[in-house]
Design a protein around this motif. Structure first.
Motif, PDB file in Angstrom:
ATOM      1  N   PHE A   1      16.499   5.873  11.572  1.00  0.00           N
ATOM      2  CA  PHE A   1      17.131   6.455  10.384  1.00  0.00           C
ATOM      3  C   PHE A   1      16.618   7.869  10.132  1.00  0.00           C
ATOM      4  N   ALA A   2      17.448   8.628   9.417  1.00  0.00           N
ATOM      5  CA  ALA A   2      17.045   9.966   8.998  1.00  0.00           C
ATOM      6  C   ALA A   2      15.961   9.853   7.927  1.00  0.00           C
ATOM      7  N   ALA A   3      15.104  10.860   7.860  1.00  0.00           N
ATOM      8  CA  ALA A   3      14.056  10.890   6.841  1.00  0.00           C
ATOM      9  C   ALA A   3      14.675  11.145   5.462  1.00  0.00           C
ATOM     10  N   PRO A   4      14.145  10.512   4.428  1.00  0.00           N
ATOM     11  CA  PRO A   4      13.039   9.543   4.448  1.00  0.00           C
ATOM     12  C   PRO A   4      13.531   8.179   4.944  1.00  0.00           C
ATOM     13  N   CYS A   5      12.832   7.644   5.941  1.00  0.00           N
ATOM     14  CA  CYS A   5      13.265   6.387   6.549  1.00  0.00           C
ATOM     15  C   CYS A   5      13.058   5.212   5.596  1.00  0.00           C
ATOM     16  N   PRO A   6      14.001   4.274   5.573  1.00  0.00           N
ATOM     17  CA  PRO A   6      13.750   3.032   4.841  1.00  0.00           C
ATOM     18  C   PRO A   6      12.521   2.340   5.422  1.00  0.00           C
ATOM     19  N   SER A   7      11.663   1.821   4.578  1.00  0.00           N
ATOM     20  CA  SER A   7      10.414   1.233   5.059  1.00  0.00           C
ATOM     21  C   SER A   7       9.984   0.093   4.157  1.00  0.00           C
ATOM     22  N   ARG A   8       8.932  -0.578   4.561  1.00  0.00           N
ATOM     23  CA  ARG A   8       8.339  -1.621   3.725  1.00  0.00           C
ATOM     24  C   ARG A   8       6.818  -1.508   3.801  1.00  0.00           C
ATOM     25  N   ARG A   9       6.153  -2.080   2.789  1.00  0.00           N
ATOM     26  CA  ARG A   9       4.691  -2.084   2.742  1.00  0.00           C
ATOM     27  C   ARG A   9       4.197  -3.514   2.919  1.00  0.00           C
ATOM     28  N   ILE A  10       3.227  -3.689   3.798  1.00  0.00           N
ATOM     29  CA  ILE A  10       2.601  -4.988   4.029  1.00  0.00           C
ATOM     30  C   ILE A  10       1.182  -4.943   3.468  1.00  0.00           C
ATOM     31  N   GLY A  11       0.785  -5.990   2.785  1.00  0.00           N
ATOM     32  CA  GLY A  11      -0.548  -6.002   2.198  1.00  0.00           C
ATOM     33  C   GLY A  11      -1.133  -7.395   2.131  1.00  0.00           C
ATOM     34  N   LEU A  12      -2.384  -7.455   1.719  1.00  0.00           N
ATOM     35  CA  LEU A  12      -3.106  -8.719   1.572  1.00  0.00           C
ATOM     36  C   LEU A  12      -3.049  -9.140   0.111  1.00  0.00           C
ATOM     37  N   VAL A  13      -2.668 -10.385  -0.119  1.00  0.00           N
ATOM     38  CA  VAL A  13      -2.508 -10.919  -1.469  1.00  0.00           C
ATOM     39  C   VAL A  13      -3.423 -12.123  -1.629  1.00  0.00           C
ATOM     40  N   PHE A  14      -4.110 -12.197  -2.771  1.00  0.00           N
ATOM     41  CA  PHE A  14      -5.001 -13.331  -3.029  1.00  0.00           C
ATOM     42  C   PHE A  14      -5.094 -13.575  -4.532  1.00  0.00           C
ATOM     43  N   ARG A  15      -5.595 -14.742  -4.919  1.00  0.00           N
ATOM     44  CA  ARG A  15      -5.740 -15.079  -6.329  1.00  0.00           C
ATOM     45  C   ARG A  15      -6.771 -14.164  -6.982  1.00  0.00           C
ATOM     46  N   THR A  16      -6.400 -13.534  -8.082  1.00  0.00           N
ATOM     47  CA  THR A  16      -7.330 -12.672  -8.807  1.00  0.00           C
ATOM     48  C   THR A  16      -8.541 -13.467  -9.274  1.00  0.00           C
ATOM     49  N   SER A  17      -8.306 -14.711  -9.657  1.00  0.00           N
ATOM     50  CA  SER A  17      -9.388 -15.542 -10.193  1.00  0.00           C
ATOM     51  C   SER A  17     -10.396 -15.967  -9.135  1.00  0.00           C
ATOM     52  N   SER A  18     -10.117 -15.709  -7.847  1.00  0.00           N
ATOM     53  CA  SER A  18     -11.026 -16.148  -6.792  1.00  0.00           C
ATOM     54  C   SER A  18     -12.329 -15.359  -6.786  1.00  0.00           C
ATOM     55  N   GLY A  19     -12.318 -14.169  -7.412  1.00  0.00           N
ATOM     56  CA  GLY A  19     -13.529 -13.356  -7.449  1.00  0.00           C
ATOM     57  C   GLY A  19     -13.936 -12.804  -6.095  1.00  0.00           C
ATOM     58  N   ARG A  20     -12.960 -12.611  -5.192  1.00  0.00           N
ATOM     59  CA  ARG A  20     -13.282 -12.178  -3.828  1.00  0.00           C
ATOM     60  C   ARG A  20     -12.711 -10.798  -3.509  1.00  0.00           C
ATOM     61  N   ASP A  21     -12.648  -9.968  -4.509  1.00  0.00           N
ATOM     62  CA  ASP A  21     -12.023  -8.656  -4.332  1.00  0.00           C
ATOM     63  C   ASP A  21     -12.708  -7.845  -3.244  1.00  0.00           C
ATOM     64  N   GLU A  22     -14.017  -7.737  -3.281  1.00  0.00           N
ATOM     65  CA  GLU A  22     -14.738  -6.883  -2.321  1.00  0.00           C
ATOM     66  C   GLU A  22     -14.580  -7.356  -0.875  1.00  0.00           C
ATOM     67  N   PRO A  23     -14.847  -8.647  -0.557  1.00  0.00           N
ATOM     68  CA  PRO A  23     -14.678  -9.062   0.844  1.00  0.00           C
ATOM     69  C   PRO A  23     -13.236  -8.992   1.323  1.00  0.00           C
ATOM     70  N   TYR A  24     -12.265  -9.253   0.439  1.00  0.00           N
ATOM     71  CA  TYR A  24     -10.878  -9.191   0.875  1.00  0.00           C
ATOM     72  C   TYR A  24     -10.424  -7.750   1.091  1.00  0.00           C
ATOM     73  N   ARG A  25     -10.974  -6.820   0.341  1.00  0.00           N
ATOM     74  CA  ARG A  25     -10.663  -5.404   0.597  1.00  0.00           C
ATOM     75  C   ARG A  25     -11.239  -4.981   1.948  1.00  0.00           C
ATOM     76  N   ARG A  26     -12.390  -5.507   2.267  1.00  0.00           N
ATOM     77  CA  ARG A  26     -12.965  -5.230   3.584  1.00  0.00           C
ATOM     78  C   ARG A  26     -12.075  -5.814   4.678  1.00  0.00           C
ATOM     79  N   LEU A  27     -11.619  -7.044   4.489  1.00  0.00           N
ATOM     80  CA  LEU A  27     -10.741  -7.680   5.466  1.00  0.00           C
ATOM     81  C   LEU A  27      -9.443  -6.896   5.625  1.00  0.00           C
ATOM     82  N   ALA A  28      -8.850  -6.468   4.494  1.00  0.00           N
ATOM     83  CA  ALA A  28      -7.608  -5.699   4.552  1.00  0.00           C
ATOM     84  C   ALA A  28      -7.797  -4.420   5.357  1.00  0.00           C
ATOM     85  N   GLY A  29      -8.944  -3.750   5.162  1.00  0.00           N
ATOM     86  CA  GLY A  29      -9.215  -2.526   5.906  1.00  0.00           C
ATOM     87  C   GLY A  29      -9.309  -2.772   7.406  1.00  0.00           C
TER      88      GLY A  29
END
Length: 312
Positions: free
Chosen positions: A267-295
């Protein structure tokens, strides 16, 4: 009036939360891996002990009572706390040093898993992954019920109670039958979709909704092909057979074009695109390790496929 000394069991709370979220006894029982009678008994024992009706049942509907609506969040909080307690008791305070149940949507799993699994075995040798491939809504339900720890999904999910970490953006590519006049084109306007029979995945696949959003954003009403597919691989084979065109994410291009005579256009710019990310329960309290995993996942995918890492 309930017994004030009554202590709810985790089985009773799990039954209540599963039914409250599914609004269906059979689906709730399947999600918990128990029989429907076991589920009903656990809920009945909880209601009797509390002296409160939590779920209203009829021949056609299952829904939360007013009391059930007030108590559902508290029940989920207890289950989350119990899960954290069990993890701590097992000595697994770091989720990247134990077993993790990772969900992936079908338009991501086949194309990034080889690089991700091999790379994580190197980078996080103490992490054991259990892969769960499913559609977005079922993975989100699994997250809420504690059956899934984290999931790779298309963002945003618009779901409550979860944290989303963007990992990478990828462009969509137009997949065409062999010999199609647009094959090899680099600047196809999205408005061209108005004149092409667009082949979509079945209901429930986020890629279907993304394709329709691209058409809406381009101000065109797509000419939908009569064929629908349950997987991206099947959609590509239908395209190769001349049944229409479809959109595939950049991470899928190499795999799908290697096993078919697929025509491709960009496609011509700007190309249609999508964003993929890591999703987890906020209540799990695992923000720091999951951010490391996502990286780490982002680095592994970027080394293997044409994607743009999300920064910040």
């Amino acid at each position: 009036m309930g017994d004030r000394s009554y202590q709810p069991t985790l089985a009773g709370l799990r039954a209540f939360v599963a039914i409250g979220e599914k609004h269906h006894f059979s689906l709730a029982a399947t999600g918990l891996g128990v029989s429907q009678s076991t589920l009903s008994q656990a809920l009945s024992a909880l209601e009797a002990g509390l002296g409160v009706q939590l779920i209203e049942r009829s021949t056609r509907r299952v829904f939360l009572t007013a009391e059930g609506q007030q108590l559902l969040g508290h029940a989920q909080a207890v289950l989350d706390a119990a899960a954290r307690f069990s993890a701590a008791a097992a000595g697994v305070s770091d989720p990247l040093q134990g077993t993790m149940r990772l969900g992936l949507i079908p338009t991501v799993a086949p194309y990034v898993l080889p690089a991700v699994l091999a790379g994580l075995a190197d980078r996080l040798p103490e992490l054991t992954l259990r892969v769960i491939e499913d559609q977005t809504e079922r993975l989100l339900a699994g997250l809420r019920e504690g059956a899934v720890d984290a999931a790779l999904l298309a963002l945003p999910t618009d779901a409550g109670g979860v944290t989303e970490i963007g990992i990478y953006d990828e462009d969509f590519v137009l997949a065409l039958p062999p010999g199609h006049p647009l094959t090899g084109a680099r600047r196809v306007p999205p408005t061209a979709l108005a004149d092409l029979p667009l082949l979509l995945l079945d209901e429930g696949h986020c890629l279907r909704d993304q394709a329709l959003d691209i058409c809406r954003n381009a101000g065109v009403r797509a000419e939908l092909a009569t064929t629908r597919a349950a997987s991206l691989a099947t959609a590509v084979q239908c395209v190769t057979g001349g049944l229409g065109v479809t959109l595939i994410p950049e991470t899928a291009v190499e795999v799908e074009s290697e096993r078919s005579r697929l025509g491709l256009a960009h496609f011509a710019a700007p190309c249609p695109s999508r964003r993929i990310g890591l999703v987890f329960r906020t209540s799990s309290g695992r923000d720091e390790p999951y951010r490391r995993l996502a990286g780490i996942i982002g680095e592994l995918v970027r080394a293997d496929r044409e994607v743009r890492l999300v920064t910040g």
